[in-house]
Design a protein around this motif. Structure first.
Motif, mmCIF file in Angstrom:
data_model
loop_
_atom_site.group_PDB
_atom_site.id
_atom_site.type_symbol
_atom_site.label_atom_id
_atom_site.label_comp_id
_atom_site.label_asym_id
_atom_site.label_seq_id
_atom_site.Cartn_x
_atom_site.Cartn_y
_atom_site.Cartn_z
ATOM 1 N N SER A 173 1.216 -1.296 -0.265
ATOM 2 C CA SER A 173 0.092 0.113 0.174
ATOM 3 C C SER A 173 0.749 1.261 0.211
ATOM 4 O O SER A 173 0.660 2.428 0.275
ATOM 5 C CB SER A 173 -1.207 -0.073 0.406
ATOM 6 O OG SER A 173 -0.244 -0.400 2.075
ATOM 7 N N ALA A 264 -2.136 3.382 3.856
ATOM 8 C CA ALA A 264 -1.466 3.729 3.246
ATOM 9 C C ALA A 264 -0.616 4.489 3.821
ATOM 10 O O ALA A 264 -0.079 4.495 4.698
ATOM 11 C CB ALA A 264 -2.460 4.592 1.867
ATOM 12 N N LEU B 220 -5.816 -0.223 -3.813
ATOM 13 C CA LEU B 220 -5.715 0.745 -2.971
ATOM 14 C C LEU B 220 -7.622 1.419 -2.240
ATOM 15 O O LEU B 220 -8.094 1.563 -3.454
ATOM 16 C CB LEU B 220 -4.833 1.141 -2.459
ATOM 17 C CG LEU B 220 -4.408 2.358 -1.733
ATOM 18 C CD1 LEU B 220 -3.871 0.850 -0.124
ATOM 19 C CD2 LEU B 220 -3.939 3.078 -1.706
ATOM 20 N N CYS B 345 -6.390 -1.264 2.917
ATOM 21 C CA CYS B 345 -5.012 -1.909 2.288
ATOM 22 C C CYS B 345 -5.883 -3.268 1.506
ATOM 23 O O CYS B 345 -6.854 -4.133 1.291
ATOM 24 C CB CYS B 345 -4.656 -3.011 3.210
ATOM 25 S SG CYS B 345 -2.842 -3.664 3.165
#
Lengths: 423, 423
Positions: A173, A264, B220, B345
């Motif tokens: 990520s 992320a 994502l 994620c």
């Protein structure tokens, strides 16, 4: 001193005195223009030098490398060629860009093909991240976070000054500057409720960090000494380890950060080589108590890099909310790599090792909102009257970082991310 | 029921009734013979079916796949083709091996080329592991480890029954069965010393686990529901999360396991598809308190897989030291994947998600030496008179795992690792 770092070098390209990309920098990245395939480029002033074109034109012919290594969507294959090649390529690019070299300067057609304005290019994730470790190497930040998160009486754990505390992070990520981030959802446990709730985080935070990228594959069972470590380090990036503090707080015991971080992380598009930062080495403070022998090192291994964090509450102009410097970190990069491999763990081309939040000793130098607002108890007042504890949807966060010495500024450009609402 | 799982199927290859690789299994792995390139194979009885050869001979022609996908040193490219192709390929292989099919059976030259005896082959790491998460899904193990490691009064943390506790592990150091492991060195803090010592671990332990491999790349910001999870799971492996308990104990606070684990983890060479395990589904116990909606699921999502651990103290025969079953795990695979992605994620082809130590309720069913010897306080007496608390140099540890129903045994083969002295 590496010749390419000489402050007296000048390029035939006009470069502003305050540019972070003078001829002494030459950071590597992955870019594309329009529908063209992503490829390797080097930042120079307001431009990107297209290494794919230079390779096609035979300008790296004397280096004995496969020039198609620049025609890739990640830097990994180039990085894997090893330190002597990184150095030779950077030196060759430096020569080509010097004001006394005519190979590109006097070839209009070539110049037109190999120089792209940065504003016209799209930047991509520079490295396919193989493994990612996040350390927590700032004494000030570790103390702050320990006080806020774990034990109001004692911020540092007993091991902290004996080893660089770290954990494995999520590699999948990690995204490049410019990629917006959706507010993550997760389990949050409110004090007045017996059960957790699943909802968007109410404590979305950043962590101001710097990371380094390794360029070698080592064998399982072998270790890297502090003296050898720099041969394995290709370059550095600005790094933002996004954190959802409420999710993190509830899940963290007993195995550490997980979903509060893995939604992320963001890195700068330009990887500044360790070579380009060679002119900005400084000595660190004495480590007390003395470290174990495998963590001892000699030489100046700290870097003097100024870091700044700006918050833009759309559509207002951005406001500086923190500034600090990497030289105050307790642990050095070569100690991190020696520790990471001290148990025989192998490293890979494209690994990312990050510093953890970088905080100075003053409250305006803290590298996260958790610390800046002391877990929300001291909200930040922005110049436009806006108040923030944690980040809100629509906010844009910007990291900048540069080193400066002898009127030469070597920087990373921006790491810029906008927060979008939860999906 | 998938046709390939029919217990009445028989192959023209002679297969022992106790083989873990009957025609109903067909696990995938990477093998080589002599100097030949590594390639994809499927275990059948005592043999490996060479899919690279079958591809060259056009035996997958009707499936509309690039047959060179089997001529690779990892399964990733095949796995990336997605669940419909995994199923079609397994069904095609099942057909080719059935006693009523003559395509290979009656072609001596082809049979000779495409069947390799397992004893003549070298097995490789089956998957390039992209990301690795280790959960801790066994209630019994989490309780035991909590009591021994964290709080003698209360093994479980308050979050444990609300979410599958997990952490990111190190992907680079995952190796295949047969790869010996050097005893790792690290910082150890003895109670009677004010300072840590750097030395080989004195508490080298195994963790009996099972892991699953994902076969998709997701975006994502997106999540996978419990209902969708199985579309993303290619197959399962036996997994040993090697642990140095003394290193782990000193480093673990505040960010979780790190070098006490990252020196190595081991996986079985054969990936048993989730499809092959479909016949061995069972219901789990009721989860109390009720889980949050994103973790709810319907259907039988537990698997009835027998697991055994053998210890061989060279050159003695091996002794059974633990046996347990995956059906007692608290959390299910689809809950793990839903939780992992609940914050947005992304997952990748080749990710490994492991169960954490699998322990039953009885002391002889514990899945680690930490638990079996209650942190060294109750040493194990082996049949040959040898005593063990933790592993010693020269020891070989063997995991076995299989499911059995209607006289069909579907297994993973062995996960075997020898401990070598510290370097």
């Amino acid at each position: 001193m590496l010749r390419a770092n000489d402050p007296n070098l000048h390029s035939w390209i006009q470069i502003s005195a305050t540019s972070e990309f003078p001829i002494q920098n030459l950071p590597f990245g992955i870019f594309s223009v329009g529908d063209q395939d992503a490829r390797v480029g080097v930042a120079i002033g307001d431009y990107i030098l297209d290494l794919c074109v230079l390779g096609q034109e035979g300008l790296f012919e004397l280096l004995d490398i496969d020039p198609t290594v620049f025609n890739r969507s990640f830097l990994n294959d180039f990085i894997a060629l090893g330190q002597p090649i990184w150095r030779a390529v950077r030196e060759r690019i430096s020569v080509l860009l010097r004001n006394d070299n005519s190979e590109i300067r006097d070839n209009d057609a070539l110049m037109h093909r190999c120089l792209v304005k940065q504003v016209d290019a799209h930047m991509h994730l520079p490295v396919k991240i193989s493994n990612y470790t996040d350390f927590h190497t700032s004494l000030e930040s570790a103390t702050n976070v320990g006080l806020l998160f774990r034990d109001p009486e004692n911020g540092l754990t007993p091991n902290w000054k004996h080893l660089p505390v770290g954990y494995h992070g999520r590699a999948s990520s990690i995204v490049v500057s410019g990629t917006p981030i959706h507010r993550p959802k997760g389990q949050i446990k409110f004090k007045n409720s017996p059960l957790p709730t699943f909802m968007p985080t109410q404590q979305l935070d950043f962590e101001l960090e710097i990371g380094f990228i390794t360029g070698t594959n080592t064998a399982l069972g072998t270790s890297i000494s502090t003296a050898e470590a720099e041969e394995h380090i290709f370059g550095l990036v600005l790094f933002n380890d996004w954190s959802a503090r409420d999710i993190q707080r509830w899940e963290q015991l007993p195995l550490g950060p997980f979903l509060g971080k893995s939604f992320a992380s963001s890195i700068s598009p330009w990887v500044v080589t360790l070579d380009a930062l060679d002119s900005f080495r400084v000595a660190g403070s004495l480590q007390t108590p003395a470290v174990l022998p495998y963590l001892e090192y000699t030489g100046n291994k700290h870097l003097d890099i100024n870091l700044k964090v700006y918050l833009q509450t759309s559509p207002e102009p951005s406001a500086l909310i923190s500034q600090t410097n990497t030289q105050y970190l307790y642990w050095t990069m070569n100690q991190l790599l020696a520790h990471q491999t001290s148990n025989g763990c192998n490293i890979e081309v494209g690994d990312l090792y990050a510093s953890g939040t970088i905080s100075g000793s003053e409250p305006d130098s803290y590298g996260s909102l958790l610390e800046l607002t002391w877990n929300g108890s001291k909200p930040i007042l922005l110049p436009n009257g806006t108040i923030r504890t944690y980040l809100e949807d629509g906010d844009t966060l910007i990291f900048k970082g540069y080193a400066e010495h002898n009127s030469v500024r070597v920087g990373f450009g921006e790491l810029r991310t906008k927060i979008l609402p939860a999906i």
